[in-house]
Design a protein around this motif. Structure first.
Motif, PDB file in Angstrom:
ATOM      1  N   GLY A 130       0.912  -1.367   0.272  1.00  0.00           N
ATOM      2  CA  GLY A 130      -0.052  -0.055   0.249  1.00  0.00           C
ATOM      3  C   GLY A 130       0.324   1.092   0.153  1.00  0.00           C
ATOM      4  N   GLY A 131       0.652   2.115   0.188  1.00  0.00           N
ATOM      5  CA  GLY A 131       0.735   3.560  -0.250  1.00  0.00           C
ATOM      6  C   GLY A 131      -0.377   5.026  -0.248  1.00  0.00           C
ATOM      7  N   ARG A 132       0.559   5.976  -0.824  1.00  0.00           N
ATOM      8  CA  ARG A 132      -0.957   7.428  -0.708  1.00  0.00           C
ATOM      9  C   ARG A 132      -0.245   7.815  -2.459  1.00  0.00           C
ATOM     10  N   ILE A 133      -1.034   8.586  -2.638  1.00  0.00           N
ATOM     11  CA  ILE A 133      -0.648   8.839  -4.204  1.00  0.00           C
ATOM     12  C   ILE A 133      -1.660  10.315  -3.823  1.00  0.00           C
ATOM     13  N   VAL A 134      -0.568  11.782  -3.522  1.00  0.00           N
ATOM     14  CA  VAL A 134      -1.229  13.112  -4.285  1.00  0.00           C
ATOM     15  C   VAL A 134      -0.569  13.528  -5.839  1.00  0.00           C
ATOM     16  N   ASN A 135      -2.226  13.923  -6.490  1.00  0.00           N
ATOM     17  CA  ASN A 135      -2.004  14.338  -7.730  1.00  0.00           C
ATOM     18  C   ASN A 135      -1.897  15.757  -7.173  1.00  0.00           C
ATOM     19  N   ASN A 136      -1.369  16.514  -7.791  1.00  0.00           N
ATOM     20  CA  ASN A 136      -1.543  18.208  -7.640  1.00  0.00           C
ATOM     21  C   ASN A 136      -2.496  18.494  -9.087  1.00  0.00           C
ATOM     22  N   GLY A 137      -3.556  18.387  -8.851  1.00  0.00           N
ATOM     23  CA  GLY A 137      -5.214  19.850  -9.572  1.00  0.00           C
ATOM     24  C   GLY A 137      -4.993  20.652  -9.425  1.00  0.00           C
ATOM     25  N   ILE A 181      -5.177  24.218  -5.722  1.00  0.00           N
ATOM     26  CA  ILE A 181      -4.405  24.620  -5.127  1.00  0.00           C
ATOM     27  C   ILE A 181      -4.822  26.049  -5.953  1.00  0.00           C
ATOM     28  N   GLY A 182      -5.294  27.182  -5.177  1.00  0.00           N
ATOM     29  CA  GLY A 182      -5.089  28.582  -5.684  1.00  0.00           C
ATOM     30  C   GLY A 182      -4.455  29.157  -5.689  1.00  0.00           C
ATOM     31  N   ASN A 183      -3.878  30.205  -6.547  1.00  0.00           N
ATOM     32  CA  ASN A 183      -3.181  31.125  -6.317  1.00  0.00           C
ATOM     33  C   ASN A 183      -2.141  31.457  -5.171  1.00  0.00           C
ATOM     34  N   ALA A 184      -1.567  30.292  -5.170  1.00  0.00           N
ATOM     35  CA  ALA A 184      -0.127  30.189  -4.009  1.00  0.00           C
ATOM     36  C   ALA A 184       0.672  30.751  -4.719  1.00  0.00           C
ATOM     37  N   ALA A 185       0.965  31.728  -3.735  1.00  0.00           N
ATOM     38  CA  ALA A 185       2.425  33.114  -4.559  1.00  0.00           C
ATOM     39  C   ALA A 185       4.042  31.580  -4.198  1.00  0.00           C
ATOM     40  N   THR A 208      -2.896  35.923  -3.070  1.00  0.00           N
ATOM     41  CA  THR A 208      -2.193  34.627  -3.835  1.00  0.00           C
ATOM     42  C   THR A 208      -1.716  34.256  -1.521  1.00  0.00           C
ATOM     43  N   PHE A 209      -1.406  33.394  -1.604  1.00  0.00           N
ATOM     44  CA  PHE A 209      -1.226  32.809  -0.127  1.00  0.00           C
ATOM     45  C   PHE A 209       0.104  32.009  -0.163  1.00  0.00           C
ATOM     46  N   ASP A 210       0.597  32.570   0.822  1.00  0.00           N
ATOM     47  CA  ASP A 210       1.819  31.873   0.670  1.00  0.00           C
ATOM     48  C   ASP A 210       1.749  29.928   0.607  1.00  0.00           C
ATOM     49  N   ALA A 211       2.932  29.308  -0.024  1.00  0.00           N
ATOM     50  CA  ALA A 211       2.880  28.271  -0.102  1.00  0.00           C
ATOM     51  C   ALA A 211       2.976  27.237   0.362  1.00  0.00           C
ATOM     52  N   ARG A 212       3.634  27.653   2.032  1.00  0.00           N
ATOM     53  CA  ARG A 212       3.645  26.673   3.225  1.00  0.00           C
ATOM     54  C   ARG A 212       2.014  26.531   3.293  1.00  0.00           C
ATOM     55  N   MET A 236      -7.208  27.252  -1.606  1.00  0.00           N
ATOM     56  CA  MET A 236      -7.243  28.777  -2.413  1.00  0.00           C
ATOM     57  C   MET A 236      -7.000  30.300  -1.624  1.00  0.00           C
ATOM     58  N   ALA A 237      -6.772  31.511  -2.144  1.00  0.00           N
ATOM     59  CA  ALA A 237      -6.464  32.152  -0.873  1.00  0.00           C
ATOM     60  C   ALA A 237      -7.678  32.959  -1.166  1.00  0.00           C
ATOM     61  N   ASN A 238      -7.879  33.313  -0.154  1.00  0.00           N
ATOM     62  CA  ASN A 238      -9.386  33.708   0.797  1.00  0.00           C
ATOM     63  C   ASN A 238     -10.620  34.198  -0.108  1.00  0.00           C
ATOM     64  N   ARG A 239     -10.109  35.564  -1.230  1.00  0.00           N
ATOM     65  CA  ARG A 239     -10.651  36.371  -1.666  1.00  0.00           C
ATOM     66  C   ARG A 239     -10.801  36.683  -3.152  1.00  0.00           C
TER      67      ARG A 239
END
Length: 246
Positions: A130-137, A181-185, A208-212, A236-239
């Motif tokens: 087993g394991g986990r996959i995370v896809n960046n959509g 992800i929406g508008n990470a800096a 935008t918002f901090d990628a961290r 995502m960035a709230n506004r």
């Protein structure tokens, strides 16, 4: 915390670098991959548990060689973070060239498929399995921006791939998440904070918002046991104009 073996594609810059760095700081073994060795080394930045293996995710032989090396070094893979991708050409469907379409599909969709294919094969065979996959959509997997047909189509494809991996992986203790992800800096989104084309034809700056915070979310996902899954996550960035986009 159990240290996991994690592969991050597109780890040389932007979100990939942010995620890889956070995972290393959390104590995991992280394989950093991307086309160029130098930026991957910059991401590794002396971390003892970072392993740099350049590869081209759009090439089946390159991806196969990547996972063969992972098997030789670690003997298993616990998490794949499919982050590599490109915005591709700007334009409506009648304005982009087939070659640009194909390059975008190769990077965003085929690359995600090829890496998931090799990871799932390893996850099924290893012990414990087993394991986990995370896809960046992307938010564009739900609602497009203007003149983004190639990018939008590939990200919709990633959604179908994620759901199929999640369904088919259940009986093998394989979980799959899509993080939108929406508008990470990052450098790729630098222009959005100054001027972004809207659906009504106007241009305006978007927050935008901090990628961290994306990296923190991935660290949390990685820490979950395999009897817990998160099919999708939007951050995502709230506004930013997404919920009412159009």
């Amino acid at each position: 915390m159990n240290a996991r073996v994690i592969v991050v594609t597109g780890a040389g810059s932007g979100l990939g670098r942010a995620m890889a760095t956070a995972l290393l700081e959390a104590g995991h073994h992280v394989v950093l991959t991307g086309r160029s060795r130098a930026p991957l080394r910059d991401t590794a930045s002396g971390h003892e548990q970072a392993v740099v293996i350049p590869s081209d995710v759009s090439s089946a032989p390159s991806v196969r060689a990547l996972f063969e090396q992972i098997g030789e070094v670690f003997g298993r893979i616990d998490v794949l973070v499919n982050n590599a991708g490109t915005f591709g050409p700007s334009g409506s469907v009648d304005e982009i060239e087939p070659e640009d379409w194909e390059r975008t599909v190769a990077a965003n969709l085929t690359g995600t498929f090829l890496c998931a294919r090799e990871a799932v094969r390893m996850m099924k065979a290893q012990s414990p399995r087993g394991g986990r996959i995370v896809n960046n959509g992307s938010l564009s997997a739900h609602t497009p921006r203007p003149a983004s047909v190639a990018y939008t189509a590939t990200k919709h494809g990633v959604t179908g791939l994620t759901k199929s991996i999640s369904l088919d992986g259940r009986d093998h203790d394989i979980c799959c998440t899509q993080i939108d992800i929406g508008n990470a800096a990052t450098a790729m989104t630098a222009g959005v904070g100054t001027s972004a084309r809207q659906a009504d034809g106007t241009h305006r700056a978007e927050p935008t918002f901090d990628a961290r915070y994306v990296a923190d979310a991935v660290v949390h996902l990685v820490g979950l046991p395999l009897d817990v899954t998160v099919p999708s996550l939007t951050i995502m960035a709230n506004r930013m104009p997404f919920v009412g986009r159009g």
